[in-house]
Write a protein that holds these residues in place. Structure first.
Motif, PDB file in Angstrom:
ATOM      1  N   LYS A 101       4.886   2.162   1.466  1.00  0.00           N
ATOM      2  CA  LYS A 101       4.815   2.840  -0.441  1.00  0.00           C
ATOM      3  C   LYS A 101       3.284   3.679  -0.860  1.00  0.00           C
ATOM      4  CE  LYS A 101       4.064   0.373  -4.426  1.00  0.00           C
ATOM      5  NZ  LYS A 101       4.073  -0.694  -5.724  1.00  0.00           N
ATOM      6  N   GLN A 116       4.135  -4.133   1.089  1.00  0.00           N
ATOM      7  CA  GLN A 116       4.335  -3.005   0.961  1.00  0.00           C
ATOM      8  C   GLN A 116       3.438  -1.766   1.121  1.00  0.00           C
ATOM      9  OE1 GLN A 116       3.684  -4.672  -3.445  1.00  0.00           O
ATOM     10  NE2 GLN A 116       5.906  -3.682  -3.941  1.00  0.00           N
ATOM     11  N   TYR A 117       1.762  -2.192   1.137  1.00  0.00           N
ATOM     12  CA  TYR A 117       1.210  -1.148   1.908  1.00  0.00           C
ATOM     13  C   TYR A 117       1.267  -1.325   3.226  1.00  0.00           C
ATOM     14  CZ  TYR A 117       0.388  -1.483  -3.312  1.00  0.00           C
ATOM     15  OH  TYR A 117       0.987  -1.637  -4.310  1.00  0.00           O
ATOM     16  N   CYS A 154       7.254  -9.024   7.867  1.00  0.00           N
ATOM     17  CA  CYS A 154       7.601  -7.624   7.784  1.00  0.00           C
ATOM     18  C   CYS A 154       7.781  -6.975   8.978  1.00  0.00           C
ATOM     19  CB  CYS A 154       6.748  -6.662   6.636  1.00  0.00           C
ATOM     20  SG  CYS A 154       5.214  -6.288   6.848  1.00  0.00           S
ATOM     21  N   THR A 209      -5.470  -2.094  -3.168  1.00  0.00           N
ATOM     22  CA  THR A 209      -4.952  -0.650  -2.138  1.00  0.00           C
ATOM     23  C   THR A 209      -5.416   0.331  -2.098  1.00  0.00           C
ATOM     24  OG1 THR A 209      -4.104  -0.612  -4.366  1.00  0.00           O
ATOM     25  CG2 THR A 209      -3.157  -2.276  -3.458  1.00  0.00           C
TER      26      THR A 209
END
Length: 224
Positions: free
Chosen positions: A190, A131-132, A160, A33
């Motif tokens: 995020k 999320q990323y 998504c 990440t």
């Protein structure tokens, strides 16, 4: 780390890409990440001697996964890195497919668009994390040949980028404008790569050692 088993991966691929393990063999897909750059990579290059012939990030990932192997010395563990290739030049594993079947990130491909606008053009697919977004990387696969998980239930990745319009936009940006990083922000995220991290990954591989010196991350004596 995301959890698949080998059979899920082999089931969606041609035999030439199959992993040579039993279908119930436990495996983990390893992702990095945005925080990896500051939390793992920079401390690593500050403390380690780097081989100039190898990519520094690859060396960092290899180092940390070797620690995992040491800590699990009672288990047989095979590691396949995302950059490894077979003698026939095929990758040892298809990273984006593995991430998709593990439920880690959705692998958006041309087949996910109903009204294909690209004609004869070659269109490559891309994984998006819920999320990323596109601000992550798939680094490797950990396989435990002696661990069988026949009752493990597969979890689908989060879709998504659900609309047709957004999927077309994603594949357009990834295939034709990937240098501007915009495909990575196809959804709200995020966390993103820092400016320092963007500069590093945006540089040609041959210039990255020099960039680390200019950024003060390492000294010249860190290389051999």
């Amino acid at each position: 780390l995301y959890l698949p088993k080998v059979g899920w991966y082999n089931a969606v691929l041609q035999p030439s890409f199959h992993l040579q393990y039993s279908e119930d063999t436990l495996a983990f897909v390893v992702l990095s990440t945005p925080s990896m750059f500051d939390k793992a990579f920079k401390p690593f290059v500050n403390k380690q001697l780097l081989k100039k012939m190898n990519d520094p990030v690859d060396q960092c990932v290899s180092y940390h996964l070797s620690l995992v192997k040491e800590n699990l010395s009672d288990q047989r563990m095979d590691v396949i890195y995302d950059y490894e290739i077979l003698p026939n030049r095929k990758p040892k594993f298809l990273a984006q497919t593995a991430a998709h079947v593990a439920g880690a990130a959705y692998y958006y491909q041309r087949k996910d668009v109903k009204c294909d606008p690209w004609g004869e053009k070659k269109i490559y697919g891309v994984c998006i994390h819920p999320q990323y977004g596109g601000w992550f990387a798939i680094r490797g696969l950990l396989i435990f040949p002696d661990v069988q998980v026949p009752f493990l239930e597969q979890v689908a990745p989060v879709d998504c980028v659900a609309s047709e319009e957004k999927r077309i936009e994603l594949l357009e940006k990834f295939n034709f404008h990937w240098r501007d990083w915009s495909y990575r922000d196809i959804i709200e995220v995020k966390e993103r790569y820092s400016e320092e991290q963007r500069a590093y990954f945006g540089a040609p591989p041959a210039e990255r050692f020099k960039l680390l010196e200019l950024q003060g991350v390492v000294q010249k004596s860190a290389f051999y």
